[in-house]
Write a protein that holds these residues in place. Sequence first.
Motif, PDB file in Angstrom:
ATOM      1  N   GLY A  15       0.837  -1.581  -0.120  1.00  0.00           N
ATOM      2  CA  GLY A  15      -0.092  -0.413  -0.258  1.00  0.00           C
ATOM      3  C   GLY A  15       0.794   1.033  -0.220  1.00  0.00           C
ATOM      4  N   GLY A  16       2.391   1.005   0.653  1.00  0.00           N
ATOM      5  CA  GLY A  16       2.808   2.124   0.287  1.00  0.00           C
ATOM      6  C   GLY A  16       3.372   3.160  -1.318  1.00  0.00           C
ATOM      7  N   SER A  17       4.662   3.948  -0.766  1.00  0.00           N
ATOM      8  CA  SER A  17       4.862   4.619  -2.508  1.00  0.00           C
ATOM      9  C   SER A  17       6.167   4.707  -2.565  1.00  0.00           C
ATOM     10  N   LEU A  18       6.972   4.487  -3.714  1.00  0.00           N
ATOM     11  CA  LEU A  18       8.106   4.563  -3.697  1.00  0.00           C
ATOM     12  C   LEU A  18       8.488   5.424  -5.113  1.00  0.00           C
ATOM     13  N   ARG A  19       9.397   6.318  -4.805  1.00  0.00           N
ATOM     14  CA  ARG A  19      10.029   6.811  -6.238  1.00  0.00           C
ATOM     15  C   ARG A  19      11.233   6.625  -7.349  1.00  0.00           C
ATOM     16  N   LEU A  20      12.070   5.884  -7.963  1.00  0.00           N
ATOM     17  CA  LEU A  20      13.050   5.474  -8.275  1.00  0.00           C
ATOM     18  C   LEU A  20      13.985   6.437  -9.369  1.00  0.00           C
ATOM     19  N   LEU A  85       1.530   0.295  -3.528  1.00  0.00           N
ATOM     20  CA  LEU A  85       2.576  -1.243  -4.044  1.00  0.00           C
ATOM     21  C   LEU A  85       1.777  -2.307  -3.334  1.00  0.00           C
ATOM     22  N   LYS A  86       2.579  -4.091  -4.094  1.00  0.00           N
ATOM     23  CA  LYS A  86       2.313  -4.845  -3.247  1.00  0.00           C
ATOM     24  C   LYS A  86       3.271  -5.825  -3.252  1.00  0.00           C
ATOM     25  N   PRO A  87       2.581  -6.867  -3.067  1.00  0.00           N
ATOM     26  CA  PRO A  87       4.155  -8.077  -2.749  1.00  0.00           C
ATOM     27  C   PRO A  87       4.368  -7.772  -3.811  1.00  0.00           C
ATOM     28  N   GLU A  88       3.665  -8.361  -4.778  1.00  0.00           N
ATOM     29  CA  GLU A  88       3.664  -8.438  -5.881  1.00  0.00           C
ATOM     30  C   GLU A  88       4.923  -7.750  -6.622  1.00  0.00           C
ATOM     31  N   TRP A 116      22.465  -0.336 -19.647  1.00  0.00           N
ATOM     32  CA  TRP A 116      21.422  -0.980 -18.881  1.00  0.00           C
ATOM     33  C   TRP A 116      21.847  -0.310 -17.500  1.00  0.00           C
ATOM     34  N   GLY A 117      20.801   0.257 -16.656  1.00  0.00           N
ATOM     35  CA  GLY A 117      21.377   0.883 -15.055  1.00  0.00           C
ATOM     36  C   GLY A 117      21.933  -0.517 -14.371  1.00  0.00           C
ATOM     37  N   GLN A 118      22.688  -0.797 -13.013  1.00  0.00           N
ATOM     38  CA  GLN A 118      22.926  -1.366 -12.188  1.00  0.00           C
ATOM     39  C   GLN A 118      21.740  -2.318 -11.868  1.00  0.00           C
ATOM     40  N   GLY A 119      20.130  -1.497 -11.391  1.00  0.00           N
ATOM     41  CA  GLY A 119      19.604  -1.897 -10.729  1.00  0.00           C
ATOM     42  C   GLY A 119      19.630  -0.907  -9.503  1.00  0.00           C
ATOM     43  N   THR A 120      17.940  -1.629  -8.902  1.00  0.00           N
ATOM     44  CA  THR A 120      18.072  -0.908  -7.433  1.00  0.00           C
ATOM     45  C   THR A 120      16.731  -1.365  -6.617  1.00  0.00           C
ATOM     46  N   GLN A 121      16.983  -2.225  -5.226  1.00  0.00           N
ATOM     47  CA  GLN A 121      16.224  -3.329  -5.385  1.00  0.00           C
ATOM     48  C   GLN A 121      14.789  -2.413  -4.495  1.00  0.00           C
ATOM     49  N   VAL A 122      13.352  -3.547  -4.964  1.00  0.00           N
ATOM     50  CA  VAL A 122      12.374  -2.787  -3.987  1.00  0.00           C
ATOM     51  C   VAL A 122      11.528  -3.611  -3.625  1.00  0.00           C
ATOM     52  N   THR A 123      11.798  -3.557  -2.095  1.00  0.00           N
ATOM     53  CA  THR A 123      10.518  -5.023  -1.721  1.00  0.00           C
ATOM     54  C   THR A 123       9.647  -4.165  -0.977  1.00  0.00           C
ATOM     55  N   VAL A 124       8.227  -5.265  -1.062  1.00  0.00           N
ATOM     56  CA  VAL A 124       7.479  -4.526  -0.630  1.00  0.00           C
ATOM     57  C   VAL A 124       6.887  -6.497   0.308  1.00  0.00           C
ATOM     58  N   SER A 125       6.749  -5.675   1.696  1.00  0.00           N
ATOM     59  CA  SER A 125       6.502  -6.688   2.394  1.00  0.00           C
ATOM     60  C   SER A 125       4.224  -6.412   2.921  1.00  0.00           C
ATOM     61  N   SER A 126       4.315  -7.796   3.383  1.00  0.00           N
ATOM     62  CA  SER A 126       2.743  -7.550   3.261  1.00  0.00           C
ATOM     63  C   SER A 126       2.272  -7.504   4.726  1.00  0.00           C
TER      64      SER A 126
END
Length: 126
Positions: A15-20, A85-88, A116-126
């Motif tokens: 349910g939260g938000s992030l901005r990449l 955001l969802k866990p998936e 490609w960039g190196q990536g940034t990790q997004v983790t969404v917990s339920s």
Amino acid sequence: QVQLVESGGGSVQAGGSLRLSCAGVNYDITEYCVAWFRQAPGKEREAVASIDKDHRAHVADSVKGRFTISRDNAKNSLYLQMNSLKPEDTAMYYCATDGRYWCGGGWNAADAYDTWGQGTQVTVSS
């Protein structure tokens, strides 16, 4: 050397938000098709959204209505605003480009992009 540098990932509850953010180094990110992809462990890389030289955007059905792609020409940066955001949605998120002006129908094909960039990790917990 052309580089794409992502930032803004982190851990958030459902349910939260992030901005990449994705910054272009030695590359005018505002002039070309740029895209966000994501890859979860054990899964194929998946297209999330793209935006082209004329600010036309494509967004994957799985995130439509929740994610917004945008670009700041003054900062030479690409953004992905992620809401509800969802866990998936948990994955490594990458930005990518290949020097095309317009993304077109192949916007969601990972092998169409060569930088490609190196990536940034997004983790969404339920």
